[in-house]
Design a protein around this motif. Structure first.
Motif, PDB file in Angstrom:
ATOM      1  N   VAL A   1       1.946  -7.150   9.057  1.00 30.41           N
ATOM      2  CA  VAL A   1       2.759  -8.239   8.509  1.00 30.41           C
ATOM      3  C   VAL A   1       4.152  -8.292   9.128  1.00 30.41           C
ATOM      4  N   GLU A   2       4.632  -7.181   9.676  1.00 28.88           N
ATOM      5  CA  GLU A   2       5.945  -7.187  10.318  1.00 28.88           C
ATOM      6  C   GLU A   2       5.899  -7.877  11.679  1.00 28.88           C
ATOM      7  N   LYS A   3       4.846  -7.610  12.438  1.00 23.80           N
ATOM      8  CA  LYS A   3       4.723  -8.193  13.769  1.00 23.80           C
ATOM      9  C   LYS A   3       3.947  -9.511  13.760  1.00 23.80           C
ATOM     10  N   GLY A   4       3.291  -9.811  12.639  1.00 30.60           N
ATOM     11  CA  GLY A   4       2.522 -11.044  12.554  1.00 30.60           C
ATOM     12  C   GLY A   4       1.361 -11.077  13.526  1.00 30.60           C
TER      13      GLY A   4
ATOM     14  N   LYS B   1      -5.141   8.459   8.156  1.00 26.45           N
ATOM     15  CA  LYS B   1      -5.800   7.737   9.230  1.00 26.45           C
ATOM     16  C   LYS B   1      -6.410   6.440   8.695  1.00 26.45           C
ATOM     17  N   TRP B   2      -6.349   5.377   9.520  1.00 28.64           N
ATOM     18  CA  TRP B   2      -6.973   4.100   9.207  1.00 28.64           C
ATOM     19  C   TRP B   2      -8.360   4.039   9.830  1.00 28.64           C
TER      20      TRP B   2
ATOM     21  N   VAL C   1       0.807  -1.218   0.000  1.00 23.97           N
ATOM     22  CA  VAL C   1       0.000   0.000   0.000  1.00 23.97           C
ATOM     23  C   VAL C   1       0.846   1.277   0.000  1.00 23.97           C
ATOM     24  N   LYS C   2       2.173   1.139  -0.039  1.00 22.70           N
ATOM     25  CA  LYS C   2       3.044   2.292   0.175  1.00 22.70           C
ATOM     26  C   LYS C   2       2.904   3.375  -0.890  1.00 22.70           C
ATOM     27  N   LYS C   3       2.374   3.037  -2.062  1.00 20.21           N
ATOM     28  CA  LYS C   3       2.261   4.025  -3.135  1.00 20.21           C
ATOM     29  C   LYS C   3       0.862   4.621  -3.237  1.00 20.21           C
ATOM     30  N   SER C   4       0.067   4.477  -2.202  1.00 22.43           N
ATOM     31  CA  SER C   4      -1.270   5.079  -2.185  1.00 22.43           C
ATOM     32  C   SER C   4      -1.527   5.757  -0.846  1.00 22.43           C
TER      33      SER C   4
ATOM     34  N   LYS D   1       1.666   4.023   8.844  1.00 15.86           N
ATOM     35  CA  LYS D   1       1.503   3.804   7.407  1.00 15.86           C
ATOM     36  C   LYS D   1       2.538   2.772   6.965  1.00 15.86           C
ATOM     37  N   PRO D   2       2.261   1.478   7.183  1.00 13.96           N
ATOM     38  CA  PRO D   2       3.201   0.444   6.754  1.00 13.96           C
ATOM     39  C   PRO D   2       3.246   0.347   5.239  1.00 13.96           C
ATOM     40  N   ASP D   3       4.308  -0.252   4.733  1.00 12.91           N
ATOM     41  CA  ASP D   3       4.412  -0.458   3.290  1.00 12.91           C
ATOM     42  C   ASP D   3       3.470  -1.553   2.804  1.00 12.91           C
ATOM     43  N   ARG D   4       3.141  -2.477   3.703  1.00 10.83           N
ATOM     44  CA  ARG D   4       2.386  -3.661   3.302  1.00 10.83           C
ATOM     45  C   ARG D   4       1.534  -4.134   4.478  1.00 10.83           C
TER      46      ARG D   4
END
Length: 224
Positions: free
Chosen positions: A183-186, A146-147, A110-113, A163-166
């Protein structure tokens, strides 16, 4: 005539494309922590591509239909093949696989949006509506840094995400669960609870930049 900036912002927050403000024609639908992944040949992990037949004319698919990019002007709707599965007024596209049972997981870069929605929707959801604005779709969105979680026009803020990349999306059909995954912390950041009764499709809304999907993945260990 150019649209005032304030009006354009309201359109984006509502999920509507600025180029689709003409009268709506209602129609029914006839239809870095390392984790190991396994290929779909080992187990039946959900693997899908984006379905061009559903894509709004402002959305272009790329990378063998695993990515989608938003074009401000987009294509002239008259140059897009007309079919009842296509979203006419909303910048939405569905995945080409249906979910009617089981537990499934995929990820999205999602990093490019800076403005998007990710989740699931009923496969036969009305194409005159946008994901998150009805009782047939369950999504997580990002807008104005904001999410939020959204279904049936109800918006619930999702905090402590950044704002994670993925990010990951987890769907458990029998439990009626849609989860947003770090996804980084699972781990699951936020869940939407409901009761699914009909087949679902992966669903995406996009009003800026691009998204890239990653499917055929094994669910990270430890997700509840």
């Amino acid at each position: 005539m150019a649209m005032p900036v304030g009006a354009a912002r309201l359109c984006r927050l509502a999920g509507r494309t600025v180029t689709s403000l003409s009268a709506r024609h209602r129609r029914s639908v006839s239809l870095p922590q390392r984790r190991s992944y396994a290929s779909t040949s080992a187990r039946n992990y959900l693997q899908f591509r984006l379905d061009e037949r559903t894509a709004h004319s402002s959305l272009d698919l790329f990378k063998k239909d695993t990515g989608v990019i938003y074009r401000i002007l987009g294509l002239d709707p008259s140059h897009v093949q007309d079919n009842p599965q296509r979203f006419k007024d909303w910048a939405v596209v569905f995945g080409d696989e249906k979910i009617s049972s089981g537990r499934h997981y995929w990820e999205v870069t999602v990093k490019k949006s800076q403005e998007f929605r990710l989740g699931v929707a009923e496969a036969l959801m009305c194409r005159d509506e946008c994901v998150g604005t009805n009782s047939s779709s369950w999504v997580f969105g990002y807008s104005q840094r904001k999410w939020f979680a959204m279904t049936n026009k109800k918006i619930v803020p999702v905090t402590l995400v950044g704002k994670p990349d993925r990010v990951g999306i987890l769907v458990d059909y029998e439990m009626g669960l849609v989860g947003l995954v770090d996804v980084e912390k699972g781990k699951i950041i936020h869940t939407i609870r409901t009761q699914f009764k009909v087949p679902l499709c992966p669903a995406f809304g996009l009003w800026d930049g691009e998204l890239l999907t990653h499917t055929g993945l094994e669910e990270p260990e430890g997700l509840q």
